[in-house]
Motif scaffolding. Structure first.
Motif, PDB file in Angstrom:
ATOM      1  N   MET A   1       1.896   2.486 -22.876  1.00  0.00           N
ATOM      2  CA  MET A   1       0.897   3.058 -22.014  1.00  0.00           C
ATOM      3  C   MET A   1      -0.476   2.531 -22.433  1.00  0.00           C
ATOM      4  SD  MET A   1      -0.425   7.000 -21.772  1.00  0.00           S
ATOM      5  CE  MET A   1       1.075   7.659 -21.174  1.00  0.00           C
ATOM      6  N   ILE A   2      -1.304   2.285 -21.450  1.00  0.00           N
ATOM      7  CA  ILE A   2      -2.659   1.798 -21.693  1.00  0.00           C
ATOM      8  C   ILE A   2      -3.596   3.001 -21.803  1.00  0.00           C
ATOM      9  CG2 ILE A   2      -4.557   0.402 -20.782  1.00  0.00           C
ATOM     10  CD1 ILE A   2      -2.124  -1.235 -21.515  1.00  0.00           C
ATOM     11  N   LYS A   3      -4.472   2.981 -22.804  1.00  0.00           N
ATOM     12  CA  LYS A   3      -5.454   4.042 -23.010  1.00  0.00           C
ATOM     13  C   LYS A   3      -6.855   3.455 -22.908  1.00  0.00           C
ATOM     14  CE  LYS A   3      -3.695   7.878 -24.878  1.00  0.00           C
ATOM     15  NZ  LYS A   3      -3.890   9.178 -24.307  1.00  0.00           N
ATOM     16  N   LEU A   4      -7.778   4.247 -22.404  1.00  0.00           N
ATOM     17  CA  LEU A   4      -9.196   3.917 -22.472  1.00  0.00           C
ATOM     18  C   LEU A   4      -9.741   4.737 -23.625  1.00  0.00           C
ATOM     19  CD1 LEU A   4     -10.239   4.055 -18.722  1.00  0.00           C
ATOM     20  CD2 LEU A   4      -9.545   2.083 -20.052  1.00  0.00           C
ATOM     21  N   ARG A   5     -10.200   4.063 -24.671  1.00  0.00           N
ATOM     22  CA  ARG A   5     -10.671   4.777 -25.857  1.00  0.00           C
ATOM     23  C   ARG A   5     -11.892   4.095 -26.433  1.00  0.00           C
ATOM     24  NH1 ARG A   5      -6.102   3.249 -30.388  1.00  0.00           N
ATOM     25  NH2 ARG A   5      -4.740   4.376 -28.999  1.00  0.00           N
ATOM     26  N   LEU A   6     -12.467   4.721 -27.458  1.00  0.00           N
ATOM     27  CA  LEU A   6     -13.651   4.188 -28.118  1.00  0.00           C
ATOM     28  C   LEU A   6     -13.247   3.346 -29.319  1.00  0.00           C
ATOM     29  CD1 LEU A   6     -15.917   7.358 -28.107  1.00  0.00           C
ATOM     30  CD2 LEU A   6     -16.004   5.426 -26.549  1.00  0.00           C
ATOM     31  N   LYS A   7     -13.936   2.236 -29.490  1.00  0.00           N
ATOM     32  CA  LYS A   7     -13.746   1.367 -30.651  1.00  0.00           C
ATOM     33  C   LYS A   7     -15.066   1.365 -31.419  1.00  0.00           C
ATOM     34  CE  LYS A   7     -12.703  -3.410 -31.858  1.00  0.00           C
ATOM     35  NZ  LYS A   7     -12.311  -4.723 -31.332  1.00  0.00           N
ATOM     36  N   ARG A   8     -15.030   1.757 -32.687  1.00  0.00           N
ATOM     37  CA  ARG A   8     -16.242   1.902 -33.483  1.00  0.00           C
ATOM     38  C   ARG A   8     -16.731   0.548 -33.987  1.00  0.00           C
ATOM     39  NH1 ARG A   8     -18.458   2.816 -38.532  1.00  0.00           N
ATOM     40  NH2 ARG A   8     -19.670   4.721 -38.731  1.00  0.00           N
ATOM     41  N   PHE A   9     -18.042   0.359 -33.962  1.00  0.00           N
ATOM     42  CA  PHE A   9     -18.664  -0.784 -34.618  1.00  0.00           C
ATOM     43  C   PHE A   9     -20.081  -0.402 -35.016  1.00  0.00           C
ATOM     44  CE2 PHE A   9     -20.020  -1.331 -30.317  1.00  0.00           C
ATOM     45  CZ  PHE A   9     -21.203  -2.036 -30.341  1.00  0.00           C
ATOM     46  N   GLY A  10     -20.704  -1.208 -35.835  1.00  0.00           N
ATOM     47  CA  GLY A  10     -22.052  -0.919 -36.318  1.00  0.00           C
ATOM     48  C   GLY A  10     -22.049  -0.619 -37.804  1.00  0.00           C
ATOM     49  N   ALA A  21      -9.910  -0.920 -23.174  1.00  0.00           N
ATOM     50  CA  ALA A  21      -8.546  -0.666 -22.720  1.00  0.00           C
ATOM     51  C   ALA A  21      -7.635  -1.259 -23.783  1.00  0.00           C
ATOM     52  CB  ALA A  21      -8.298  -1.325 -21.370  1.00  0.00           C
ATOM     53  N   ILE A  22      -6.703  -0.450 -24.280  1.00  0.00           N
ATOM     54  CA  ILE A  22      -5.849  -0.883 -25.378  1.00  0.00           C
ATOM     55  C   ILE A  22      -4.505  -0.183 -25.271  1.00  0.00           C
ATOM     56  CG2 ILE A  22      -6.642   0.898 -26.979  1.00  0.00           C
ATOM     57  CD1 ILE A  22      -6.694  -1.278 -29.183  1.00  0.00           C
ATOM     58  N   ASN A  23      -3.472  -0.810 -25.809  1.00  0.00           N
ATOM     59  CA  ASN A  23      -2.154  -0.193 -25.868  1.00  0.00           C
ATOM     60  C   ASN A  23      -2.240   1.031 -26.770  1.00  0.00           C
ATOM     61  OD1 ASN A  23       0.534   0.473 -26.269  1.00  0.00           O
ATOM     62  ND2 ASN A  23       1.190  -1.666 -26.310  1.00  0.00           N
ATOM     63  N   ASN A  24      -1.596   2.132 -26.393  1.00  0.00           N
ATOM     64  CA  ASN A  24      -1.739   3.364 -27.163  1.00  0.00           C
ATOM     65  C   ASN A  24      -1.129   3.288 -28.555  1.00  0.00           C
ATOM     66  OD1 ASN A  24       0.925   3.442 -26.254  1.00  0.00           O
ATOM     67  ND2 ASN A  24       0.951   5.660 -26.153  1.00  0.00           N
ATOM     68  N   LEU A  25      -0.288   2.315 -28.835  1.00  0.00           N
ATOM     69  CA  LEU A  25       0.303   2.184 -30.158  1.00  0.00           C
ATOM     70  C   LEU A  25      -0.531   1.324 -31.098  1.00  0.00           C
ATOM     71  CD1 LEU A  25       4.029   1.702 -29.120  1.00  0.00           C
ATOM     72  CD2 LEU A  25       2.858   3.806 -29.773  1.00  0.00           C
ATOM     73  N   SER A  26      -1.599   0.699 -30.585  1.00  0.00           N
ATOM     74  CA  SER A  26      -2.459  -0.148 -31.409  1.00  0.00           C
ATOM     75  C   SER A  26      -3.442   0.682 -32.212  1.00  0.00           C
ATOM     76  CB  SER A  26      -3.241  -1.120 -30.529  1.00  0.00           C
ATOM     77  OG  SER A  26      -2.371  -1.984 -29.860  1.00  0.00           O
ATOM     78  N   ARG A  27      -3.972   0.077 -33.286  1.00  0.00           N
ATOM     79  CA  ARG A  27      -4.981   0.741 -34.115  1.00  0.00           C
ATOM     80  C   ARG A  27      -6.275   0.934 -33.328  1.00  0.00           C
ATOM     81  NH1 ARG A  27      -5.069  -3.586 -38.768  1.00  0.00           N
ATOM     82  NH2 ARG A  27      -6.340  -4.372 -37.118  1.00  0.00           N
ATOM     83  N   ARG A  28      -7.099   1.866 -33.796  1.00  0.00           N
ATOM     84  CA  ARG A  28      -8.368   2.152 -33.116  1.00  0.00           C
ATOM     85  C   ARG A  28      -9.236   0.908 -33.003  1.00  0.00           C
ATOM     86  NH1 ARG A  28     -12.814   5.190 -36.422  1.00  0.00           N
ATOM     87  NH2 ARG A  28     -12.859   3.111 -37.296  1.00  0.00           N
ATOM     88  N   ARG A  56      -8.552  -0.340 -14.026  1.00  0.00           N
ATOM     89  CA  ARG A  56      -7.636   0.137 -15.070  1.00  0.00           C
ATOM     90  C   ARG A  56      -7.118   1.543 -14.771  1.00  0.00           C
ATOM     91  NH1 ARG A  56      -5.140  -3.488 -18.372  1.00  0.00           N
ATOM     92  NH2 ARG A  56      -6.613  -5.137 -18.852  1.00  0.00           N
ATOM     93  N   LEU A  57      -7.981   2.425 -14.263  1.00  0.00           N
ATOM     94  CA  LEU A  57      -7.540   3.778 -13.932  1.00  0.00           C
ATOM     95  C   LEU A  57      -6.524   3.758 -12.792  1.00  0.00           C
ATOM     96  CD1 LEU A  57     -10.914   5.708 -14.230  1.00  0.00           C
ATOM     97  CD2 LEU A  57      -8.932   5.891 -15.752  1.00  0.00           C
ATOM     98  N   GLN A  58      -6.726   2.883 -11.812  1.00  0.00           N
ATOM     99  CA  GLN A  58      -5.767   2.767 -10.712  1.00  0.00           C
ATOM    100  C   GLN A  58      -4.432   2.204 -11.188  1.00  0.00           C
ATOM    101  OE1 GLN A  58      -7.999   0.450  -7.903  1.00  0.00           O
ATOM    102  NE2 GLN A  58      -8.790   2.275  -6.879  1.00  0.00           N
ATOM    103  N   GLN A  59      -4.455   1.429 -12.258  1.00  0.00           N
ATOM    104  CA  GLN A  59      -3.216   0.884 -12.824  1.00  0.00           C
ATOM    105  C   GLN A  59      -2.499   1.902 -13.699  1.00  0.00           C
ATOM    106  OE1 GLN A  59      -4.566  -2.576 -14.933  1.00  0.00           O
ATOM    107  NE2 GLN A  59      -4.662  -3.845 -13.090  1.00  0.00           N
ATOM    108  N   GLY A  60      -3.109   3.074 -13.929  1.00  0.00           N
ATOM    109  CA  GLY A  60      -2.451   4.131 -14.681  1.00  0.00           C
ATOM    110  C   GLY A  60      -2.960   4.337 -16.092  1.00  0.00           C
ATOM    111  N   ALA A  61      -4.066   3.717 -16.458  1.00  0.00           N
ATOM    112  CA  ALA A  61      -4.620   3.915 -17.803  1.00  0.00           C
ATOM    113  C   ALA A  61      -5.099   5.355 -17.961  1.00  0.00           C
ATOM    114  CB  ALA A  61      -5.778   2.955 -18.043  1.00  0.00           C
ATOM    115  N   GLN A  62      -4.891   5.914 -19.150  1.00  0.00           N
ATOM    116  CA  GLN A  62      -5.278   7.292 -19.438  1.00  0.00           C
ATOM    117  C   GLN A  62      -6.474   7.296 -20.390  1.00  0.00           C
ATOM    118  OE1 GLN A  62      -3.797  10.071 -18.088  1.00  0.00           O
ATOM    119  NE2 GLN A  62      -2.819   8.523 -16.811  1.00  0.00           N
ATOM    120  N   PRO A  63      -7.611   7.906 -19.994  1.00  0.00           N
ATOM    121  CA  PRO A  63      -8.759   7.981 -20.905  1.00  0.00           C
ATOM    122  C   PRO A  63      -8.568   9.084 -21.939  1.00  0.00           C
ATOM    123  CG  PRO A  63      -9.308   8.959 -18.801  1.00  0.00           C
ATOM    124  CD  PRO A  63      -7.930   8.390 -18.668  1.00  0.00           C
TER     125      PRO A  63
END
Length: 87
Positions: A1-10, A21-28, A56-63
């Motif tokens: 499943m594809i997730k819309l999530r935050l990736k930290r940087f700085g 947009a990232i696979n839900n099994l991948s690291r943050r 991405r949302l129309q393709q089924g990604a979950q935020p």
């Protein structure tokens, strides 16, 4: 499943985030499928690639909850509904 999530940087204690947009099994901080925006919680600056997010949302990604709140504040879900009605 594809997730819309935050990736930290700085730097330490000066975090900023990319909305990805990232696979839900991948690291943050793993390799994203696509970078869709930017969020800085210290200045509340938000930049979004709205057409990419809508696609991405129309393709089924979950935020995640935080990304859902950011998208709601920027009226992205209204554009998703408008695209669904026009199709």
């Amino acid at each position: 499943m594809i997730k819309l999530r935050l990736k930290r940087f700085g730097k330490k204690r000066e975090a900023s985030y990319r909305i990805i947009a990232i696979n839900n099994l991948s690291r943050r901080d793993g390799l994203p499928l696509e970078e869709l925006g930017f969020y800085n919680p210290r200045t509340n600056e938000v930049k979004l690639d709205v057409p990419g997010i809508v696609k991405r949302l129309q393709q089924g990604a979950q935020p995640t909850d935080t990304v859902r709140r950011i998208l709601t504040k920027n009226n992205v879900f209204e554009q998703v509904r408008a695209e669904a009605v026009s199709s």
